[in-house]
Design a protein around this motif. Structure first.
Motif, PDB file in Angstrom:
ATOM      1  N   THR A   1      37.610  34.288  44.051  1.00  0.00           N
ATOM      2  CA  THR A   1      38.083  33.892  42.221  1.00  0.00           C
ATOM      3  C   THR A   1      37.960  34.425  41.226  1.00  0.00           C
ATOM      4  O   THR A   1      38.331  34.728  39.963  1.00  0.00           O
ATOM      5  N   ARG A   2      36.886  35.792  41.688  1.00  0.00           N
ATOM      6  CA  ARG A   2      37.244  36.513  40.788  1.00  0.00           C
ATOM      7  C   ARG A   2      37.993  37.461  40.007  1.00  0.00           C
ATOM      8  O   ARG A   2      38.160  38.731  39.091  1.00  0.00           O
ATOM      9  N   LEU A   3      38.842  37.431  41.948  1.00  0.00           N
ATOM     10  CA  LEU A   3      40.234  38.268  41.218  1.00  0.00           C
ATOM     11  C   LEU A   3      41.384  37.878  41.117  1.00  0.00           C
ATOM     12  O   LEU A   3      42.373  38.158  40.747  1.00  0.00           O
ATOM     13  N   GLY A   4      41.110  36.350  40.838  1.00  0.00           N
ATOM     14  CA  GLY A   4      41.864  35.170  39.847  1.00  0.00           C
ATOM     15  C   GLY A   4      42.875  34.641  40.578  1.00  0.00           C
ATOM     16  O   GLY A   4      44.194  34.648  40.622  1.00  0.00           O
ATOM     17  N   ILE A   5      42.468  35.260  42.318  1.00  0.00           N
ATOM     18  CA  ILE A   5      43.695  34.527  43.081  1.00  0.00           C
ATOM     19  C   ILE A   5      43.161  33.221  44.416  1.00  0.00           C
ATOM     20  O   ILE A   5      43.312  32.956  45.707  1.00  0.00           O
ATOM     21  N   LEU A   6      42.472  32.609  43.945  1.00  0.00           N
ATOM     22  CA  LEU A   6      41.859  31.766  45.056  1.00  0.00           C
ATOM     23  C   LEU A   6      43.429  30.590  45.147  1.00  0.00           C
ATOM     24  O   LEU A   6      42.686  30.413  46.345  1.00  0.00           O
ATOM     25  N   ASP A   7      44.291  30.613  44.231  1.00  0.00           N
ATOM     26  CA  ASP A   7      44.677  29.446  44.546  1.00  0.00           C
ATOM     27  C   ASP A   7      45.923  30.124  45.785  1.00  0.00           C
ATOM     28  O   ASP A   7      46.576  29.319  46.098  1.00  0.00           O
ATOM     29  N   LYS A   8      45.788  30.946  46.231  1.00  0.00           N
ATOM     30  CA  LYS A   8      46.756  31.135  46.978  1.00  0.00           C
ATOM     31  C   LYS A   8      45.253  31.942  48.019  1.00  0.00           C
ATOM     32  O   LYS A   8      46.453  32.183  49.325  1.00  0.00           O
ATOM     33  N   LEU A   9      44.588  31.636  48.031  1.00  0.00           N
ATOM     34  CA  LEU A   9      43.904  32.351  49.662  1.00  0.00           C
ATOM     35  C   LEU A   9      43.618  30.560  50.090  1.00  0.00           C
ATOM     36  O   LEU A   9      44.548  30.150  50.903  1.00  0.00           O
ATOM     37  N   THR A  10      42.880  30.047  49.560  1.00  0.00           N
ATOM     38  CA  THR A  10      42.169  28.472  50.606  1.00  0.00           C
ATOM     39  C   THR A  10      42.468  27.132  48.888  1.00  0.00           C
ATOM     40  O   THR A  10      42.521  26.213  49.429  1.00  0.00           O
ATOM     41  N   GLY A  11      43.050  27.733  47.425  1.00  0.00           N
ATOM     42  CA  GLY A  11      42.763  26.562  46.716  1.00  0.00           C
ATOM     43  C   GLY A  11      41.736  25.766  47.234  1.00  0.00           C
ATOM     44  O   GLY A  11      40.547  26.349  46.931  1.00  0.00           O
TER      45      GLY A  11
END
Lengths: 839, 298
Positions: free
Chosen positions: A594-604
């Motif tokens: 979330t902090r790196l702005g890539i949550l959507d690519k991890l688990t969404g």
């Protein structure tokens, strides 16, 4: 005691004895268990037979739930949210070997409760890397902790690229959904998260089976594995070579007449208690002769074997060479099989007969090296040749030492000489999954097709990596170059940075636990070159104390998951509340993403339950998810469909069926003379001979320390650093004596040093010093001492490298440099002196 | 009348410790009135030497320490012989649930009693302060709880038996080395094992324990027969061991020239005779058991 007091203890202030003890792991779980103290018999209810509901049972305040660790399933009794005890799913058979210790572990006083920061670590200013290890921490919030780790990840990637991030640690920690470790076999959320940042570096080795993985790859073909876990394809099928395939135990029981164990005590270690040991009893009942060759009359030798033959540690290859000598000179081997199934035997024969080096490898020659009477070698050779024989050596300590590859190649060569590969009652035994007919991996029954990890993250091949035992050298004295299998590794790779950050996960100490030369590794960890160390761990252990930020995570039983164990798939319920603010690993990674702005690519936005259900849908368990959860487990049929013979197709028609299906050798046969070695190292490299040889390992200290020392065997109870902090282990004299790790030694050796049972002894050499509790025994070869690996490294003076280790971790005493070129496994054999110690 | 007992097969015991961890899991922190109070937990720790971390008294500075727990089923390693001919078995020792419990004699106020099914119970309330109960047990399987000031021991999981279950250690054993059952029922598995020769530990204590054992290390005599001239191992030699009463047992040497007599009835002295075709027979005295005679030339 208030939590505030705990924090001040951690901050290193002068504190009361009581609160100090709590943080140094001294107090037992009394506080955690306090809620249970008044738990009375009247509140107990009988769990319903077989089917275990997840609904509350008859007594309103007690529920009985299935739960599992990676060491097996059990039923957990929970009263008012407190996990009070376990019981077997069914009597005798379905017992996880460590199930009854989970409560002791979950409520251990050294669980990490809150995110912590090393007291004098300032990411914006002075990082004080030299004070790592001094065990001084302050509590921070999760927001502060995750911000700090996310910022460091971003900073390091921006400045150096992701290759400056090294991941380390972790043995299994995994269910179908949750997985603590970041490993190079690709599975797991942590791997996926870091992979999104770029190509990070893995610090790992084929720690468990370095000798076998190289020997099989070099002699039979396959794809080299970079870790003990192997590499898996998108269907969860292992594609790398770790160990030879083996005949089923039902085949061994039926057709084998002799089992030769070398350096292994498989049934009598925790991973063998519940599945291998009953088989060894069946072997005994079937009248199969069992011979144990080992410097220790181990429990297999004491309880199951017909004969124990003591051998000087590390000299098995000399024994095997002499056995080959007897077979060749007495015409006892299978010439036709050798012709049709192997290549290069002539060169091996020349070496054995002395045509190559002028030294015939006679039993008399071997006797001087391995300490076994030449007549015994002769008799053993003749007996081995006379009947179907299995060598039990797969998980052997011998494959984790100097020249382990020679040992493993000798075993394969001997079995190939006798034609004992691909026939009933023979083979190379001792793998990991004895209940299944064809053990092909270590990750649960092959019949449980959950597919790849839900992260979808897999490595098709070899990730960037350095070996764990090369860590200190890589940090302190780069470049660090080494060979392994038949390739060369370079660190740092051209165009890539050195390591500047370490991300440690997975609940296992790795290079401050089960990797050699710990003192060198602690020094390297204090290097200013390593700008940031973060550890994500459920309990305080050595690597945690060398970290800048510590993130507390949950364990089995503190979250819902599905766990595979032997022929069981188990719905593992949440049976205990996590301590303090401990969080699931997955949520830590979500927080970072979330902090790196890539949550959507991890688990969404998927929830854990959604992912668990989706993953379950890929399995072929014939129950709905809800029914499975309510029932608690599914028991796969045991493989009793008939004996399985490994390499049968190769045995029947070698011209069509090479021993390795993936990555066969050019010859398609068993290469006693390894073309890979000859091509890569040349035909005459003394540290990498194309044919297997006995190579003498010279004590680097030049004989200064008189006792052979070994720390290659696993703890009787617990995996590496895991489970070692359970207090109940202290009640087993084979684990601990008087609070110190048990050191076995020969009675006469002990008497000569004035050492009695239970004495505290200092075990030392040039590399370090540890304290142990002495167990003099008639079961030990004179001149040999050992303790089991895994003890938490516990420096007497925290942060000081050559201090006494109170914990008794044997890797303090073992060298990291392996003279052997084909494998970079851990070195478990060294030389020490032992003396009585008084404080 | 029901009389519960154990038969423990030490030939199967691998010291996995599941019996002991199962026992601790059942009892540590958990009380089962009226049979048992909670078992105290094991405690351990390490006193480091870093300034700020040292306990004020400094008594155990720089050391590991442990306060052992109570092993209500204690696994003892029993050995006979010497290197390289050691004979070893692991022997789990729970409360022997004696028919004539020595712990009952010094107990006052009904602190120790026997149930109708033979289980010996130390009442956790009535036994407060009665440390003499610990001392009275010749098997050393009663423990003193310093905090509660009571003697404690294995109850055979009386609370589970009341629910129709087995003692937990018996259910936990992965190799079924611990058999539990009714010794008064001649058809029970335990009765048949007892009839088949299972033995009690230290019958000389006179307590008539109801825990029996199979496979304990027995007195043995072993040796190796070799050719007097060539020193070659001699296979197939007939070896006879005769005791002072004239009873004898026979075996033959294996392909390593080795012979071994196990399960000898007594530890006394014996006569050994070795015979092999085309060799002169040899007799020799064996002054004591648990001995390997080494190489015997023929």
């Amino acid at each position: 005691m208030s939590e505030k007091n705990e924090e001040s203890a951690v901050a290193g202030k002068k504190v009361s004895r009581r609160s100090m003890l709590k943080w140094t792991g001294a107090l037992a779980a009394a506080a955690a268990l306090g809620a249970v103290a008044s738990y009375g018999a009247t509140e107990l209810v009988k769990p319903p037979p077989e089917i275990v509901p997840s609904q509350p049972a008859a007594a309103p305040n007690e529920v009985v739930l299935t739960c599992a660790t990676d060491a097996g399933p059990f039923l957990a009794h929970v009263v008012n949210g407190v996990f009070v005890k376990s019981e077997p799913i069914a009597p005798n058979e379905t017992v996880g070997p460590l199930a009854f210790m989970l409560r002791n572990w979950l409520y251990a006083p050294d669980r990490i409760r809150y995110p912590m920061k090393r007291v004098d670590f300032d990411p914006g200013g002075n990082r004080n890397t030299q004070t790592r290890g001094q065990m001084r921490y302050v509590r921070i919030t999760w927001n502060e902790a995750l911000d700090m780790v996310a910022n460091e990840l971003k900073r390091v990637v921006d400045k150096y690229t992701a290759s400056a991030i090294a991941v380390q640690g972790g043995h299994s920690w995994s269910g179908v959904l949750h997985q603590g470790r970041i490993q190079n076999n690709g599975g797991g959320w942590g791997s996926k998260l870091l992979g999104l940042l770029g190509e990070y570096l893995v610090i790992d080795s084929v720690g468990s089976v370095p000798g076998w993985s190289a020997a099989v790859y070099l002699m039979m073909g396959g794809v080299p594995s970079m870790s003990s876990y192997g590499i898996y394809n998108n269907s969860g099928i292992p594609t790398s070579t770790i160990i030879p395939d083996q005949n089923s135990l039902s085949d061994i029981e039926k057709n084998c007449k002799l089992i030769v164990y070398t350096g292994t005590d498989h049934a009598c270690k925790w991973y063998g208690f519940t599945d291998v040991a009953p088989w060894f009893l069946r072997f005994k009942k079937a009248g199969i002769k069992q011979i144990v060759i080992d410097p220790w009359q181990n429990d297999t030798a004491a309880l199951f074997a017909d004969k124990w033959i003591p051998i000087v540690p590390g000299t098995d290859e000399a024994l095997f060479a002499a056995i080959a000598y007897v077979w060749i000179t007495k015409n006892l081997y299978d010439k036709e099989y050798v012709t049709t199934h192997t290549v290069g035997f002539e060169k091996f024969r020349d070496y054995i007969l002395g045509n190559e080096d002028g030294v015939p490898k006679t039993p008399q020659w071997a006797e001087k090296i391995c300490g076994i009477d030449q007549r015994t070698i002769q008799a053993l050779a003749e007996e081995w040749a006379s009947k179907p024989t299995v060598t039990w050596s797969m998980n052997s300590a011998n494959n984790r030492r100097q020249y382990a590859v020679e040992y493993c190649r000798m075993v394969i060569t001997l079995q190939a000489m006798m034609g004992y590969i691909g026939k009933p009652g023979t083979g190379i035994g001792g793998g990991w999954r004895p209940k299944t007919t064809a053990p092909v991996g270590m990750r649960g029954p092959p019949t449980v097709p959950f597919g790849p990890h839900p992260s979808g993250n897999t490595y098709p091949n070899l990730p960037p990596r350095i070996t764990a035992q090369g860590f200190a050298q890589a940090i302190r004295n780069p470049p660090f170059n080494y060979t392994e299998f038949d390739f060369e590794a370079v660190y740092p790779e051209p165009g890539r940075p050195e390591i500047h950050m370490i991300y440690s996960t997975g609940g296992s100490g790795s290079f401050l636990n089960q990797r050699p030369n710990i003192n060198a590794n602690t020094e390297a960890l204090q290097s200013s070159k390593i700008e940031f160390v973060v550890t994500q761990n459920p309990f305080w252990d050595a690597i945690t104390y060398y970290s800048d930020v510590v993130l507390p995570v949950t364990m089995f039983g503190e979250r819902e998951d599905i766990v595979n164990w032997q022929n069981y798939s188990i719905f593992s319920h949440k049976v205990a509340e996590p301590p303090g603010e401990a969080m699931n690993d997955l949520d830590v990674w979500r927080g970072l993403a979330t902090r790196l702005g890539i949550l959507d690519k991890l688990t969404g936005g998927q929830t854990d339950e959604q992912m668990l259900r989706a993953q379950y849908a890929k399995s072929n368990i014939p129950l709905t998810y809800d029914a499975f959860k309510a029932t608690g487990y599914y028991r796969w049929p045991l493989e009793e469909q008939g004996p399985f013979v490994a390499y049968k197709a190769f045995n029947d028609d070698p011209s069509k069926n090479p021993p390795a299906l993936i990555g066969p050798l050019p010859s398609g046969k068993i290469e006693i003379y390894s073309s890979k070695i000859a091509n890569f190292y040349g035909p005459n490299d003394p540290e990498a001979p194309p044919i297997p040889k006995y190579i003498e390992y010279e004590d680097p200290s030049g004989g200064k320390y008189p006792l052979h020392y070994h720390c290659g065997q696993h703890p009787k109870r617990g995996r590496h650093s895991q489970w070692q902090n359970t207090s109940w282990k202290r009640d087993f004299e084979n684990d601990y004596i008087n609070g110190y790790r048990t050191l076995w030694m020969n009675s006469a050796d002990a008497a000569a040093r004035g050492i009695k049972y239970g004495d505290i002894v200092r075990v030392f050499n040039d590399l370090g010093q540890i304290l142990c509790g002495a167990k003099p025994s008639e079961r030990m070869m004179p001149g040999f001492v050992f303790n089991s690996e895994g003890a938490h490294y516990t420096p007497r003076e925290p942060g000081v490298s050559d201090t006494l280790d109170l914990g008794g971790n044997g890797n303090v005493l073992l060298p990291a440099v392996n003279p052997e070129k084909c494998a970079q496994g851990c070195i478990t054999h060294g030389y020490v002196e032992v003396e009585r110690w008084t404080p | 009348m029901t009389s519960y007992g154990f038969v423990i097969d030490t030939d199967k015991c691998i010291e996995c410790g599941l019996c002991l961890t199962a026992c601790k899991d059942e009892y540590v922190g958990n009380s089962y009135p009226p049979y048992s109070a909670a078992q105290p937990d094991t405690q351990y720790g390490y006193y480091r030497t870093t300034p700020g971390w040292i306990p004020d008294d400094g008594a155990a500075k720089g050391q590991a320490w442990v306060k052992p727990g109570q092993n209500w089923i204690n696994i003892v390693e029993m050995n006979r012989g010497t290197y390289p001919h050691a004979h070893t078995r692991y022997v789990p020792k729970p409360c022997m649930q004696c028919e004539d419990p020595p712990c009952m004699k010094p107990a006052t106020g009904g602190a120790v009693y026997k149930r109708d099914d033979g289980l010996v119970i130390i009442d956790p309330e009535k036994s407060v302060g009665q440390e003499q109960i610990v001392e009275a047990c010749p098997y050393g399987v009663i423990f003193w709880n310093e905090d509660l000031r009571i003697p404690q021991k294995c109850t055979f999981c009386a609370h589970l038996i009341d629910q129709g279950k087995n003692p937990k250690c018996a259910d936990a054993c992965p190799v079924t080395a611990i058999q539990f059952g009714d010794l008064s029922d001649p058809k029970s598995a335990v009765s048949q094992l007892v009839a088949g020769g299972a033995v009690q530990l230290n019958p000389e204590f006179g307590a008539r324990p109801k825990v029996y054992y199979v496979g304990l290390p027995t007195p043995f005599v072993s040796g190796k027969v070799v050719d007097a001239v060539s020193k070659a191992y001699l296979e197939g030699a007939k070896v006879t061991l005769t005791d002072s009463g004239g009873r004898s047992v026979t075996t033959t040497t294996d392909n390593y020239g080795d012979f071994e007599f196990n399960d000898l009835a007594s530890s006394g002295s014996y006569q050994l005779k070795i015979e092999l075709a085309s060799y002169n027979a040899k007799t020799m005295p064996v002054p004591k058991t648990d001995t390997d005679l080494g190489e015997i030339p023929l």
